[in-house]
Enzyme design. Structure first.
Site, PDB file in Angstrom:
ATOM      1  N   GLU A 280       4.595   2.008   1.412  1.00 40.94           N
ATOM      2  CA  GLU A 280       4.120   0.757   1.981  1.00 40.94           C
ATOM      3  C   GLU A 280       4.965  -0.426   1.520  1.00 40.94           C
ATOM      4  O   GLU A 280       5.400  -1.265   2.316  1.00 40.94           O
ATOM      5  CB  GLU A 280       2.657   0.495   1.602  1.00 40.94           C
TER       6      GLU A 280
ATOM      7  N   CYS B  24       0.727  -2.454  -3.585  1.00 49.34           N
ATOM      8  CA  CYS B  24       1.194  -2.408  -2.197  1.00 49.34           C
ATOM      9  C   CYS B  24       0.368  -3.336  -1.315  1.00 49.34           C
ATOM     10  O   CYS B  24       0.907  -3.987  -0.412  1.00 49.34           O
ATOM     11  CB  CYS B  24       1.126  -0.979  -1.667  1.00 49.34           C
TER      12      CYS B  24
ATOM     13  N   CYS C   9      -2.357   1.060  -2.652  1.00 50.68           N
ATOM     14  CA  CYS C   9      -2.778   0.715  -4.006  1.00 50.68           C
ATOM     15  C   CYS C   9      -2.822  -0.812  -4.118  1.00 50.68           C
ATOM     16  O   CYS C   9      -2.474  -1.532  -3.173  1.00 50.68           O
ATOM     17  CB  CYS C   9      -1.813   1.299  -5.032  1.00 50.68           C
TER      18      CYS C   9
ATOM     19  N   HIS D  65       6.567   2.625  -3.590  1.00 51.33           N
ATOM     20  CA  HIS D  65       5.715   3.328  -2.647  1.00 51.33           C
ATOM     21  C   HIS D  65       6.174   3.036  -1.225  1.00 51.33           C
ATOM     22  O   HIS D  65       6.851   2.047  -0.962  1.00 51.33           O
ATOM     23  CB  HIS D  65       4.260   2.909  -2.831  1.00 51.33           C
TER      24      HIS D  65
ATOM     25  N   GLU E  80     -11.733  14.490   1.141  1.00 56.22           N
ATOM     26  CA  GLU E  80     -12.219  13.490   0.189  1.00 56.22           C
ATOM     27  C   GLU E  80     -11.406  13.515  -1.095  1.00 56.22           C
ATOM     28  O   GLU E  80     -11.063  12.473  -1.655  1.00 56.22           O
ATOM     29  CB  GLU E  80     -13.693  13.731  -0.120  1.00 56.22           C
TER      30      GLU E  80
END
Length: 234
Positions: A99, A130, A127, A97, A63
């Site tokens: 992605e 992205c 994010c 990033h 998590e």
């Protein structure tokens, strides 16, 4: 394994003799500081196989992802006539990033007029920026079918992130969390074993790396994230 190009340049060695030790130390400190300031950001790393230890750490579906400061993206691109392409990218969250790099620079070379099916296994969900790049790619390419399978949800409490994920789904992206079966599939197709050197300097594979061995709470964590994602996409 990907071979990352080293962009760092060695410091220039002065040919002038130092006048004294104090000036030498100050000069070296100033030179080192200047060199660090001029270092470029890390580049996107691209390859076909991820080191096993990196995969186990970065894809762990905990998590709270403390210390996991990069994104790993494994992709499969399927085109007509049974053509299948695989690879992976990773970033350091400094420049682009993974992605964004995949959907703006890697994927376009595979897109044709025919149907293209892309599956991305990503260590964390995208994010806002992205997600917008992915949505634009889907909008421009109507024959693109995209499945995004993620290990963890990135900052899912934030309203902008939640909205971005909903926009992705609305744009045609199939979005879901990784299950144990997904981890085994990625392990088989994208991960390479870590190696040790024995006493004679010969390479030996670490033990128990033939098959993916899940951590104790993998399925429990996957279920937790599935519930959160369903809540967001509701």
């Amino acid at each position: 394994m990907a071979n990352q190009q080293n962009k760092f340049q060695p410091p220039q060695v002065s040919q002038d003799p130092p006048q004294n030790s104090e000036e030498t130390e100050e000069g070296e400190a100033e030179s080192k500081k200047k060199e660090q300031e001029e270092l470029p950001p890390f580049e996107i790393v691209e390859g076909s196989r991820i080191p096993a230890s990196s995969f186990m750490f970065q894809f762990k579906n905990v998590e709270y992802s403390s210390g996991r400061n990069k994104t790993l993206l494994c992709y499969t691109v399927e085109r007509g006539e049974g053509q299948v392409f695989r690879g992976y990218l990773e970033d350091e969250h400094v420049s682009a990033h993974a992605e964004e790099a995949f959907f703006t620079t890697v994927l376009p070379q595979f897109l044709t007029s025919g149907k293209v099916v892309v599956t991305c296994y990503v260590s964390s969900s995208p994010c806002v920026s992205c997600a917008a790049s992915i949505a634009q790619c889907l909008k421009r390419n109507k024959t693109l079918q995209l499945r995004l399978v993620v290990a963890r949800l990135f900052q899912w409490e934030e309203s902008e992130i939640r909205g971005a994920l909903r926009a992705l789904r609305a744009g045609g992206c199939q979005l879901r969390m990784m299950s144990g079966a997904d981890y085994s599939l990625v392990w088989k197709n994208f991960v390479e074993p870590d190696f040790n050197l024995d006493e004679e300097g010969k390479v030996e594979e670490k033990q128990d790396q033939g098959n993916f061995i899940p951590w104790e709470d993998l399925e429990e964590n996957a279920k937790y994230y599935e519930e959160k994602l369903a809540e967001i996409l509701r």
